[in-house]
Design an enzyme around this catalytic site. Structure first.
Site, PDB file in Angstrom:
ATOM      1  N   PRO A  34      28.590  37.475 -33.926  1.00 32.77           N
ATOM      2  CA  PRO A  34      28.604  38.405 -35.066  1.00 32.77           C
ATOM      3  C   PRO A  34      28.658  39.843 -34.582  1.00 32.77           C
ATOM      4  CG  PRO A  34      26.400  37.515 -34.729  1.00 32.77           C
ATOM      5  CD  PRO A  34      27.308  36.760 -33.807  1.00 32.77           C
ATOM      6  N   ASP A  35      29.280  40.709 -35.367  1.00 34.29           N
ATOM      7  CA  ASP A  35      29.246  42.117 -35.005  1.00 34.29           C
ATOM      8  C   ASP A  35      27.863  42.669 -35.329  1.00 34.29           C
ATOM      9  OD1 ASP A  35      29.165  42.517 -37.727  1.00 34.29           O
ATOM     10  OD2 ASP A  35      31.184  43.350 -37.880  1.00 34.29           O
ATOM     11  N   PHE A  36      27.722  43.966 -35.262  1.00 29.29           N
ATOM     12  CA  PHE A  36      26.381  44.531 -35.369  1.00 29.29           C
ATOM     13  C   PHE A  36      26.034  45.048 -36.758  1.00 29.29           C
ATOM     14  CE2 PHE A  36      27.381  44.494 -30.940  1.00 29.29           C
ATOM     15  CZ  PHE A  36      26.186  44.139 -30.334  1.00 29.29           C
ATOM     16  N   ARG A  37      26.950  45.725 -37.442  1.00 27.67           N
ATOM     17  CA  ARG A  37      26.570  46.454 -38.641  1.00 27.67           C
ATOM     18  C   ARG A  37      27.159  45.934 -39.943  1.00 27.67           C
ATOM     19  NH1 ARG A  37      23.580  50.853 -38.231  1.00 27.67           N
ATOM     20  NH2 ARG A  37      23.171  51.713 -36.163  1.00 27.67           N
ATOM     21  N   ASN A 108      32.385  45.570 -25.215  1.00 25.82           N
ATOM     22  CA  ASN A 108      31.736  44.269 -25.271  1.00 25.82           C
ATOM     23  C   ASN A 108      31.191  43.863 -23.904  1.00 25.82           C
ATOM     24  OD1 ASN A 108      32.542  44.184 -27.945  1.00 25.82           O
ATOM     25  ND2 ASN A 108      34.445  43.114 -27.469  1.00 25.82           N
ATOM     26  N   ASP A 110      30.793  40.448 -23.203  1.00 22.87           N
ATOM     27  CA  ASP A 110      31.003  39.006 -23.109  1.00 22.87           C
ATOM     28  C   ASP A 110      31.961  38.574 -22.010  1.00 22.87           C
ATOM     29  OD1 ASP A 110      33.608  39.487 -24.303  1.00 22.87           O
ATOM     30  OD2 ASP A 110      32.632  39.487 -26.263  1.00 22.87           O
ATOM     31  N   HIS A 127      29.895  48.951 -21.306  1.00 17.43           N
ATOM     32  CA  HIS A 127      28.477  48.702 -21.545  1.00 17.43           C
ATOM     33  C   HIS A 127      27.939  47.570 -20.667  1.00 17.43           C
ATOM     34  CE1 HIS A 127      29.021  50.655 -25.765  1.00 17.43           C
ATOM     35  NE2 HIS A 127      28.843  51.549 -24.824  1.00 17.43           N
TER      36      HIS A 127
END
Length: 331
Positions: A34-37, A108, A110, A127
Site C-alpha cells: 500500500p502507498d502511504f497517504r 522506494n 523494495d 531512501h
C-alpha cells in the site's frame, strides 16, 4: 511542444535517448504494497490502532531507536522479500533494454527495479533498501537468515555482538537521517543530461528527491504518471504531459503508442519467473502469513499490555517529533 504521441515517436526514432525517471510508492502498489497517504487504504491511516504520536513516527529514527516494536510488527507484511515486480517495473527494464534509459531515482526501498532487470548502475535507491541490514549501534552487518527469522516471528532483531545488543535496522533512510551522498552526485551528473523526464507514482512531497523533476532543462518534456497532478507539473505548459491514473495503466498507454506491448509482457513474465525462483531458493514462504491489518492489530494489542509505558513515551515524543518532523509530509 510535444504531445505524448510526439514523445513516443522521438523515442522510436532515437532522437530521445536519455530518459531519467523518478518513481515513488505508486509504482509498487499493484505488487501488494500500500502507498502511504491514500485515505483509508494507505499505510498511515491503517496505523491508527497503534496510537503513534504521528503516523510517520514509525519511520522516524528518533522513535525507532527507542521503540522499534511498531516498525517490526508490520515488517512481515511490508517486507518486499516475497513481492514480485509490477508491469511498471518491467517498463523500466524494457527502457534499459532498448538503450534509452539514462537513470532511475527511486524513493522506494523494495528493490523491485533491480528484480525487474534494470541494471544496478542505473538505479539509485534514494531512501535506501530492504535488501541489507546492520546494527544501529555498532554498525555490524546482520545476517539475512537471522533477519528472515526475526521478521517471520514478528520480533525485533538485536545485534548478536557480545556487549552490544543494539537494535538491528534495515539499510533504509528513516526520517531524521541523511540521504546517501550518491544522491547529490547522481542528481548533478544525470539530470542535466535528460532529454525526457518521467515521474511515476509519487506525491513529490519529500525533499530533496521531490526537487528532481524541476531540475531538468526548460524545453525538456516531462511525463507524469500518477493518480493526481503533483509538484510543478503543468507549470511548464506544453512541456508537461499528465497521465492521471494508476502507474500500470499509464505505462500501458505509453507502451501502446510505442508498439512495445508484446515485448513488455515478455520482460514482465521473465522478471516474475526470476523472482519466483529466487524466493524458492531462499526458502521464503508467506502463503499463510498474516496480512498488514492483522500485523497492526496484533501490535496494537501487544502495546496495550504496556500502555503505561507507551502512553508516557508517546507524550514525551509529541513535542520532540513535532519539531523534528516539520516539513516531512510523506514517506
Amino acid at each position: 511542444m510535444p504531445t505524448l504521441d510526439e514523445i513516443c515517436t522521438s523515442i522510436l526514432t532515437q532522437k530521445t535517448t536519455s530518459i531519467v525517471i523518478l518513481t515513488g510508492a505508486g509504482i509498487s502498489t499493484s505488487a501488494g504494497i500500500p502507498d502511504f497517504r491514500t485515505p483509508v487504504v494507505g499505510l498511515y491511516d491503517k496505523l491508527t490502532p497503534l496510537q503513534l504520536p504521528y503516523p510517520e513516527a514509525i519511520f522516524h529514527i528518533s522513535y525507532f531507536r527507542h521503540t522499534p516494536e511498531p516498525f517490526y510488527a508490520i515488517a512481515r507484511a511490508r517486507h518486499p522479500r516475497n513481492l514480485k515486480p509490477t508491469l511498471s517495473h518491467a517498463f523500466l527494464a524494457l527502457l534499459a533494454k532498448k538503450g534509452v534509459l539514462r537513470f532511475v531515482f527511486t524513493q522506494n526501498i523494495d528493490g523491485l527495479e533491480i528484480d525487474a532487470g534494470v541494471p544496478g548502475d542505473k538505479v539509485l535507491n534514494c531512501h535506501g533498501s530492504w535488501k541489507t541490514q546492520r546494527c544501529f549501534k555498532c554498525k555490524t552487518v546482520y545476517a539475512d537468515d537471522l533477519m528472515k527469522d526475526a521478521i517471520g516471528r514478528g520480533c525485533v532483531p538485536y545485534c548478536p555482538v557480545e556487549g552490544c545488543g543494539g537494535v538491528v535496522k534495515p539499510d533504509v533512510v528513516f526520517f531524521g537521517e541523511s540521504l546517501p551522498a550518491a544522491f547529490g552526485e547522481m542528481e548533478s551528473e544525470v539530470v542535466g543530461e535528460a532529454d525526457l523526464m518521467i515521474v511515476m507514482g509519487t506525491s513529490l512531497k519529500v525533499a530533496p528527491v521531490s526537487g528532481v523533476p524541476r531540475k531538468v532543462g526548460m524545453g525538456v518534456p516531462r511525463i507524469l504518471v500518477n493518480n493526481d497532478v503533483v509538484g510543478d507539473f503543468g507549470a511548464r505548459g506544453d512541456d508537461d504531459v499528465c497521465l492521471i491514473g494508476g502507474c500500470d495503466e499509464g505505462v500501458r498507454e505509453i507502451v501502446r503508442k510505442l508498439g512495445w506491448g508484446e515485448e513488455l509482457e515478455e520482460v514482465w513474465r521473465e522478471a516474475v519467473e526470476r523472482k519466483e525462483r529466487v524466493l524458492e531458493e531462499e526458502g521464503w514462504d508467506d502463503d499463510d502469513g498474516p496480512g498488514l491489518d492483522e500485523c497492526i492489530a496484533r501490535a496494537a494489542e501487544a502495546m496495550k499490555l504496556r500502555m503505561g509505558v507507551s502512553d508516557g513515551h508517546r507524550r514525551m515524543l509529541e513535542g520532540h517529533l513535532a519539531e523534528k518532523m516539520a516539513g516531512m509530509m510523506e514517506r
